[in-house]
Design an enzyme around this catalytic site. Sequence first.
Site, PDB file in Angstrom:
ATOM      1  N   ARG A 107     109.598  48.066  69.185  1.00 29.74           N
ATOM      2  CA  ARG A 107     109.498  46.602  69.075  1.00 29.74           C
ATOM      3  C   ARG A 107     110.731  45.998  69.719  1.00 29.74           C
ATOM      4  O   ARG A 107     111.855  46.353  69.350  1.00 29.74           O
ATOM      5  CB  ARG A 107     109.411  46.154  67.609  1.00 29.74           C
ATOM      6  CG  ARG A 107     109.648  44.646  67.458  1.00 29.74           C
ATOM      7  CD  ARG A 107     109.406  44.101  66.064  1.00 29.74           C
ATOM      8  NE  ARG A 107     107.986  44.054  65.771  1.00 29.74           N
ATOM      9  CZ  ARG A 107     107.451  43.325  64.787  1.00 29.74           C
ATOM     10  NH1 ARG A 107     108.224  42.597  63.996  1.00 29.74           N
ATOM     11  NH2 ARG A 107     106.154  43.344  64.584  1.00 29.74           N
ATOM     12  N   HIS A 134     101.250  42.030  71.507  1.00 29.50           N
ATOM     13  CA  HIS A 134     101.323  42.628  70.163  1.00 29.50           C
ATOM     14  C   HIS A 134     100.031  43.422  69.939  1.00 29.50           C
ATOM     15  O   HIS A 134      99.190  43.059  69.120  1.00 29.50           O
ATOM     16  CB  HIS A 134     101.480  41.512  69.124  1.00 29.50           C
ATOM     17  CG  HIS A 134     101.968  41.984  67.778  1.00 29.50           C
ATOM     18  ND1 HIS A 134     102.337  43.299  67.516  1.00 29.50           N
ATOM     19  CD2 HIS A 134     102.140  41.318  66.605  1.00 29.50           C
ATOM     20  CE1 HIS A 134     102.716  43.404  66.254  1.00 29.50           C
ATOM     21  NE2 HIS A 134     102.602  42.226  65.681  1.00 29.50           N
ATOM     22  N   GLN A 137      98.563  44.718  66.437  1.00 31.26           N
ATOM     23  CA  GLN A 137      98.031  43.612  65.631  1.00 31.26           C
ATOM     24  C   GLN A 137      96.562  43.337  66.005  1.00 31.26           C
ATOM     25  O   GLN A 137      95.750  42.950  65.163  1.00 31.26           O
ATOM     26  CB  GLN A 137      98.887  42.361  65.869  1.00 31.26           C
ATOM     27  CG  GLN A 137      98.460  41.134  65.086  1.00 31.26           C
ATOM     28  CD  GLN A 137      98.916  41.134  63.629  1.00 31.26           C
ATOM     29  OE1 GLN A 137     100.065  41.408  63.342  1.00 31.26           O
ATOM     30  NE2 GLN A 137      98.013  40.822  62.717  1.00 31.26           N
ATOM     31  N   ASP A 230      99.875  31.173  64.515  1.00 29.96           N
ATOM     32  CA  ASP A 230     101.094  31.994  64.428  1.00 29.96           C
ATOM     33  C   ASP A 230     102.262  31.017  64.305  1.00 29.96           C
ATOM     34  O   ASP A 230     102.098  29.804  64.509  1.00 29.96           O
ATOM     35  CB  ASP A 230     101.195  32.853  65.704  1.00 29.96           C
ATOM     36  CG  ASP A 230     102.413  33.765  65.730  1.00 29.96           C
ATOM     37  OD1 ASP A 230     102.989  34.038  64.659  1.00 29.96           O
ATOM     38  OD2 ASP A 230     102.792  34.207  66.840  1.00 29.96           O
ATOM     39  N   CYS A 271      98.843  36.321  61.815  1.00 30.05           N
ATOM     40  CA  CYS A 271      99.448  37.661  61.855  1.00 30.05           C
ATOM     41  C   CYS A 271     100.523  37.817  60.785  1.00 30.05           C
ATOM     42  O   CYS A 271     100.851  38.941  60.402  1.00 30.05           O
ATOM     43  CB  CYS A 271     100.012  37.934  63.237  1.00 30.05           C
ATOM     44  SG  CYS A 271     101.190  36.677  63.792  1.00 30.05           S
ATOM     45  N   ARG A 316      96.760  46.326  59.091  1.00 30.11           N
ATOM     46  CA  ARG A 316      97.777  46.799  60.044  1.00 30.11           C
ATOM     47  C   ARG A 316      98.033  48.294  59.838  1.00 30.11           C
ATOM     48  O   ARG A 316      98.170  49.052  60.798  1.00 30.11           O
ATOM     49  CB  ARG A 316      99.104  46.040  59.848  1.00 30.11           C
ATOM     50  CG  ARG A 316      99.091  44.557  60.158  1.00 30.11           C
ATOM     51  CD  ARG A 316      98.764  44.243  61.599  1.00 30.11           C
ATOM     52  NE  ARG A 316      99.592  44.998  62.554  1.00 30.11           N
ATOM     53  CZ  ARG A 316     100.900  44.768  62.797  1.00 30.11           C
ATOM     54  NH1 ARG A 316     101.521  43.762  62.200  1.00 30.11           N
ATOM     55  NH2 ARG A 316     101.574  45.508  63.650  1.00 30.11           N
TER      56      ARG A 316
HETATM   57  N1  NVA Z   1     104.949  35.337  67.614  1.00 34.40           N
HETATM   58  C1  NVA Z   1     105.593  35.991  66.503  1.00 34.40           C
HETATM   59  C2  NVA Z   1     104.740  37.103  65.978  1.00 34.40           C
HETATM   60  C3  NVA Z   1     105.289  37.792  64.748  1.00 34.40           C
HETATM   61  C4  NVA Z   1     104.428  38.898  64.275  1.00 34.40           C
HETATM   62  C5  NVA Z   1     106.952  36.481  66.942  1.00 34.40           C
HETATM   63  O1  NVA Z   1     107.051  37.072  68.028  1.00 34.40           O
HETATM   64  O2  NVA Z   1     107.925  36.287  66.209  1.00 34.40           O
HETATM   65  N1   CP Z   2     102.535  40.661  61.941  1.00 36.59           N
HETATM   66  C1   CP Z   2     103.678  41.360  62.128  1.00 36.59           C
HETATM   67  O1   CP Z   2     103.896  42.001  63.158  1.00 36.59           O
HETATM   68  O2   CP Z   2     104.525  41.315  61.080  1.00 36.59           O
HETATM   69  P1   CP Z   2     106.011  41.911  61.020  1.00 36.59           P
HETATM   70  O3   CP Z   2     106.857  41.089  61.964  1.00 36.59           O
HETATM   71  O4   CP Z   2     106.417  41.785  59.591  1.00 36.59           O
HETATM   72  O5   CP Z   2     105.963  43.348  61.477  1.00 36.59           O
END
Ligand code: NVA
Ligand code: CP
Length: 332
Positions: A107, A134, A137, A230, A271, A316
């Site tokens: 990540r 992502h 997800q 989101d 998400c 997930r």
């Molecule tokens: N768009 C958000 C998704 C989190 C799961 C981010 O990148 O922070």
């Molecule tokens: N939806 C998601 O990716 O959550 P986290 O950022 O908690 O992993």
Amino acid sequence: MDLKGKNFLKMLDFSAEEINYLIDLSLQLKAEKKQGKSQKDYMSGKNIALIFEKTSTRTRCSFEVAAYDMGANVTYLDPSGSQIGKKESIADTARVLGRMYDGIEYRGFEQDKVEALAKYAGVPVWNGLTNESHPTQMIADMMTIKEHFGKLSGIKFVYMGDARYNMGNSLMVTCAKLGMDFVACTSEKYFPESWLVEKCQDIAKQSGGSVTLTDDVAAGCKDADVIYTDVWVSMGEPDAVWEERIKELSPYQVNAKAFSYAKPGAKFMHCLPAFHDLNTTIGVQIHEKFGIDCMEVTDEIFESERSIVFDEAENRMHSIKAVMYATLGNVR
Ligand code: NVA
Ligand code: CP
């Protein structure tokens, strides 16, 4: 379907058949877990590295629990706990970890980084979120829709808010591939990049789906089966953008008005994490500065019968299990 040895970096890399296979495998692995069937031999003896350059609750816990359930071991590298990027390049890190681990989750920020990791690691790499996509997800989200609606093809899926980032991009690609009717319902500035929209419109022509962009909430949400949103400011973006996001995206908040245009049985998805009340530090700071109690979704919708966000969060884990098992599992 043979996905052994493959990376899982972005949805554009996968066919509809492969995506559907992963969704159905997720459902099967979920059913097995509910029945109490041991899955310990599915990945016994495998070692997994989990690299997180951004924070996480769901993704990290999903990878860890999925690995433990399937008999694999994990090492978690937190945003400050490795040399990556600071003292060692992605290519060098990949070549080191690839000698020790059977699979690597990553990540981070740019998609190029996870692509480089995959290029040099020599073992499957799974994208646990980048700025652009992502993908894990997506399997969870589609699995959840299939559980609630019994199908994916023909579902009208409306995405509200910042559709230019990882979630908007990945959902548009996935819906297009699976024959769904995807609508980005937001201000024009927040539409996904035009090259990706055009690509998805081509994909949708083949799949029988559609991809539409609109800034009109009534038209966008009309007869929706799913309304998704989101956060308005994603991880890694500067705090300075909150003010403009609140101003520009407030008309695209998911609320009772938006749902009044949707089908009676329409569902709410997110998400997570979500800003729907004042029970977070950032939620309180935003409230003090801008006087609002919630952002991308109202608490009323988040807590309603329509909301399937916790099914989505649970899924997930089952879907990450499917992705790891399909690309790295022991033959059953
Ligand atoms: N768009 C958000 C998704 C989190 C799961 C981010 O990148 O922070
Ligand atoms: N939806 C998601 O990716 O959550 P986290 O950022 O908690 O992993």
